[in-house]
Design a protein around this motif. Structure first.
Motif, PDB file in Angstrom:
ATOM      1  N   LEU A 148       3.422  22.812  17.832  1.00 22.62           N
ATOM      2  CA  LEU A 148       3.617  22.894  16.377  1.00 22.62           C
ATOM      3  C   LEU A 148       4.583  23.989  15.981  1.00 22.62           C
ATOM      4  O   LEU A 148       5.287  23.898  14.984  1.00 22.62           O
ATOM      5  CB  LEU A 148       2.284  23.211  15.679  1.00 22.62           C
ATOM      6  N   GLN A 149       4.567  25.092  16.748  1.00 29.77           N
ATOM      7  CA  GLN A 149       5.229  26.323  16.267  1.00 29.77           C
ATOM      8  C   GLN A 149       6.326  26.820  17.190  1.00 29.77           C
ATOM      9  O   GLN A 149       6.706  27.976  17.077  1.00 29.77           O
ATOM     10  CB  GLN A 149       4.188  27.452  16.198  1.00 29.77           C
ATOM     11  N   PHE A 150       6.812  25.967  18.104  1.00 25.32           N
ATOM     12  CA  PHE A 150       7.768  26.472  19.085  1.00 25.32           C
ATOM     13  C   PHE A 150       8.961  27.127  18.371  1.00 25.32           C
ATOM     14  O   PHE A 150       9.523  26.551  17.444  1.00 25.32           O
ATOM     15  CB  PHE A 150       8.243  25.351  20.009  1.00 25.32           C
ATOM     16  N   GLY A 151       9.295  28.345  18.775  1.00 27.44           N
ATOM     17  CA  GLY A 151      10.422  29.042  18.147  1.00 27.44           C
ATOM     18  C   GLY A 151      10.034  29.801  16.893  1.00 27.44           C
ATOM     19  O   GLY A 151      10.828  30.551  16.337  1.00 27.44           O
ATOM     20  N   ASP A 152       8.790  29.646  16.453  1.00 28.82           N
ATOM     21  CA  ASP A 152       8.309  30.343  15.259  1.00 28.82           C
ATOM     22  C   ASP A 152       7.974  31.790  15.650  1.00 28.82           C
ATOM     23  O   ASP A 152       7.312  32.019  16.659  1.00 28.82           O
ATOM     24  CB  ASP A 152       7.058  29.592  14.783  1.00 28.82           C
ATOM     25  N   PRO A 153       8.423  32.780  14.855  1.00 29.93           N
ATOM     26  CA  PRO A 153       8.145  34.182  15.236  1.00 29.93           C
ATOM     27  C   PRO A 153       6.653  34.472  15.379  1.00 29.93           C
ATOM     28  O   PRO A 153       6.250  35.297  16.199  1.00 29.93           O
ATOM     29  CB  PRO A 153       8.742  35.002  14.092  1.00 29.93           C
ATOM     30  N   SER A 154       5.790  33.797  14.598  1.00 29.68           N
ATOM     31  CA  SER A 154       4.358  34.109  14.717  1.00 29.68           C
ATOM     32  C   SER A 154       3.812  33.624  16.063  1.00 29.68           C
ATOM     33  O   SER A 154       2.900  34.232  16.628  1.00 29.68           O
ATOM     34  CB  SER A 154       3.554  33.526  13.553  1.00 29.68           C
ATOM     35  N   PHE A 155       4.393  32.538  16.606  1.00 30.98           N
ATOM     36  CA  PHE A 155       3.968  32.079  17.934  1.00 30.98           C
ATOM     37  C   PHE A 155       4.420  33.086  18.990  1.00 30.98           C
ATOM     38  O   PHE A 155       3.644  33.488  19.866  1.00 30.98           O
ATOM     39  CB  PHE A 155       4.540  30.686  18.230  1.00 30.98           C
ATOM     40  N   ASP A 156       5.684  33.528  18.878  1.00 33.82           N
ATOM     41  CA  ASP A 156       6.189  34.510  19.851  1.00 33.82           C
ATOM     42  C   ASP A 156       5.350  35.786  19.830  1.00 33.82           C
ATOM     43  O   ASP A 156       5.023  36.341  20.876  1.00 33.82           O
ATOM     44  CB  ASP A 156       7.652  34.865  19.538  1.00 33.82           C
ATOM     45  N   LEU A 157       4.970  36.226  18.627  1.00 28.97           N
ATOM     46  CA  LEU A 157       4.160  37.445  18.528  1.00 28.97           C
ATOM     47  C   LEU A 157       2.815  37.230  19.217  1.00 28.97           C
ATOM     48  O   LEU A 157       2.357  38.075  19.999  1.00 28.97           O
ATOM     49  CB  LEU A 157       3.949  37.816  17.048  1.00 28.97           C
ATOM     50  N   ALA A 158       2.181  36.065  18.968  1.00 24.76           N
ATOM     51  CA  ALA A 158       0.872  35.787  19.576  1.00 24.76           C
ATOM     52  C   ALA A 158       0.975  35.779  21.102  1.00 24.76           C
ATOM     53  O   ALA A 158       0.107  36.313  21.798  1.00 24.76           O
ATOM     54  CB  ALA A 158       0.312  34.465  19.062  1.00 24.76           C
ATOM     55  N   VAL A 159       2.052  35.199  21.634  1.00 26.77           N
ATOM     56  CA  VAL A 159       2.232  35.144  23.092  1.00 26.77           C
ATOM     57  C   VAL A 159       2.363  36.561  23.650  1.00 26.77           C
ATOM     58  O   VAL A 159       1.720  36.919  24.648  1.00 26.77           O
ATOM     59  CB  VAL A 159       3.491  34.315  23.447  1.00 26.77           C
ATOM     60  N   GLN A 160       3.170  37.382  22.986  1.00 28.15           N
ATOM     61  CA  GLN A 160       3.412  38.726  23.522  1.00 28.15           C
ATOM     62  C   GLN A 160       2.178  39.608  23.409  1.00 28.15           C
ATOM     63  O   GLN A 160       1.864  40.385  24.316  1.00 28.15           O
ATOM     64  CB  GLN A 160       4.616  39.333  22.822  1.00 28.15           C
ATOM     65  N   VAL A 161       1.456  39.476  22.293  1.00 30.11           N
ATOM     66  CA  VAL A 161       0.228  40.275  22.136  1.00 30.11           C
ATOM     67  C   VAL A 161      -0.799  39.835  23.181  1.00 30.11           C
ATOM     68  O   VAL A 161      -1.509  40.661  23.761  1.00 30.11           O
ATOM     69  CB  VAL A 161      -0.327  40.146  20.698  1.00 30.11           C
ATOM     70  N   GLU A 162      -0.870  38.536  23.456  1.00 30.91           N
ATOM     71  CA  GLU A 162      -1.825  38.050  24.463  1.00 30.91           C
ATOM     72  C   GLU A 162      -1.552  38.703  25.827  1.00 30.91           C
ATOM     73  O   GLU A 162      -2.450  39.278  26.448  1.00 30.91           O
ATOM     74  CB  GLU A 162      -1.724  36.521  24.591  1.00 30.91           C
TER      75      GLU A 162
END
Ligand SMILES: CC(C)(COP(=O)(O)OP(=O)(O)OC[C@H]1O[C@@H](n2cnc3c(N)ncnc32)[C@H](O)[C@@H]1OP(=O)(O)O)[C@@H](O)C(=O)NCCC(=O)NCCS
Length: 305
Positions: free
Chosen positions: A224-238
């Motif tokens: 749903l969110q590929f390339g979305d900054p909120s997805f990138d943030l969630a991946v990095q925080v994880e």
């Protein structure tokens, strides 16, 4: 399948579908209660009150019909109250839509994009996968005393509300909002761990590795969110959180749990933060234990609601 212990025939499926649709419409007594509650009452308390206002059968063991009634009704309760709180007229359920698509429709007044409905459905189905979480346990304790299903569900909803269980996705959302950007993640996470606080969306009583449901939901969010900054943030925080949990809590095996990515799904499909826990509670309930062929098709194992 969860209710009867086996996949239904086409005929049984159609009968169940129609029954669930008929139970989406709120009884007048429940509407009256919802209209009288304080406007600022939180949605989990509203759900508990609505369940108490229902009249399930007082027979024991509880029936599949009661489980169906509550499953079908809870999304309507949430949407009805949400409309009242937002100063809008409540939207009646649409019998053409599935359980999840209808929930999104009643919340927004728009028929949802099929990809959005599928994403929320993935979450709701996946939350049934857990055999004995805290809320199921609470329900089992009540029902093992031969009490009725409404009482068991009220106990379950009480356990569900806690931030270490069903309240976790909201806490994850708040954490990611407070972090805001990747460069703030490490100091933010270290501060929490040094203060002895828990990182929400990590750790699990059973899974001492990455929760397989978190892995599945992450790929749904990615679609749903590929390339979305909120997805990138969630991946990095994880990734960072797992590394820091190993540093601060060595040997505890703390990895991502299902609620970390649930928060992303609920946000991506447009569920308001204040409805996160209630939406989790509106998943189809796991009420297994009735075994076809043993004459128990219409009754539930009292220990497994
Ligand atoms: C889910 C949870 C309650 C499971 O707890 P548990 O397996 O019973 O683990 P415990 O509460 O016994 O904790 C074991 C240790 O790990 C630590 N720990 C567990 N989860 C942690 C987290 N998310 N962040 C930081 N530390 C954590 C505890 O502080 C404890 O440390 P200690 O040994 O130094 O005292 C717990 O991991 C948690 O609170 N997670 C955050 C809330 C959450 O995401 N809930 C959704 C679950 S699906």
């Amino acid at each position: 399948m969860l209710w009867h212990g086996a996949l239904p025939s086409h005929q049984q499926l159609e009968k169940t579908r129609l029954h669930l649709i008929s139970c989406r419409v709120l009884p007048e007594s429940v509407r009256r209660v919802l209209e009288k509650l304080d406007p600022d009452q939180d949605m989990m308390s509203v759900l508990r009150t609505a369940v108490s206002a229902c009249r399930p059968s007082q027979e024991w063991p509880p029936t599949v019909e009661d489980a169906m009634m509550f499953t079908a009704m809870l999304p309507t309760v949430i949407a009805y109250r949400w409309a009242l709180q937002s100063g809008r007229a409540p939207i009646e359920p649409d019998p053409e839509l599935s359980h999840v698509a209808n929930y999104l429709y009643m919340l927004t007044g728009k028929r949802p994009d099929p990809a959005i409905a599928r994403a929320l459905e993935a979450y709701m189905v996946i939350t049934m996968e857990h055999g004995l979480n805290a809320s199921t346990f609470a329900a089992r304790v009540v029902t093992s005393t031969r009490s009725d299903m409404a009482s068991a569900l009220c106990a379950a909803l009480g356990a569900m509300k806690g931030p270490l269980h069903g309240g976790a996705p909201l806490e994850v959302r708040v954490m990611l909002e407070q972090i805001g950007a990747t460069e703030h993640a490490e100091p933010w996470l270290r501060r929490e761990l040094e203060a002895g606080r828990r990182l929400m969306g990590f750790g699990h009583r059973v899974y001492k590795t990455r929760d397989p449901r978190a892995v599945a939901l992450r790929s749904v969010v990615e679609s749903l969110q590929f390339g979305d900054p909120s997805f990138d943030l969630a991946v990095q925080v994880e990734d960072l959180a797992i590394r820091l949990l190993e540093e601060y809590k060595p040997g505890r095996h703390l990895y991502t749990n299902v609620e970390y990515w649930a928060a992303a799904i609920l946000g991506a499909v447009g569920i308001p933060n204040t409805l996160f826990t209630a939406s989790f509670s509106a998943s189809v309930r796991r009420v297994d234990g009735a075994h076809p062929g043993t004459g128990g098709e219409q009754s539930l194992d009292p220990t497994s609601i």
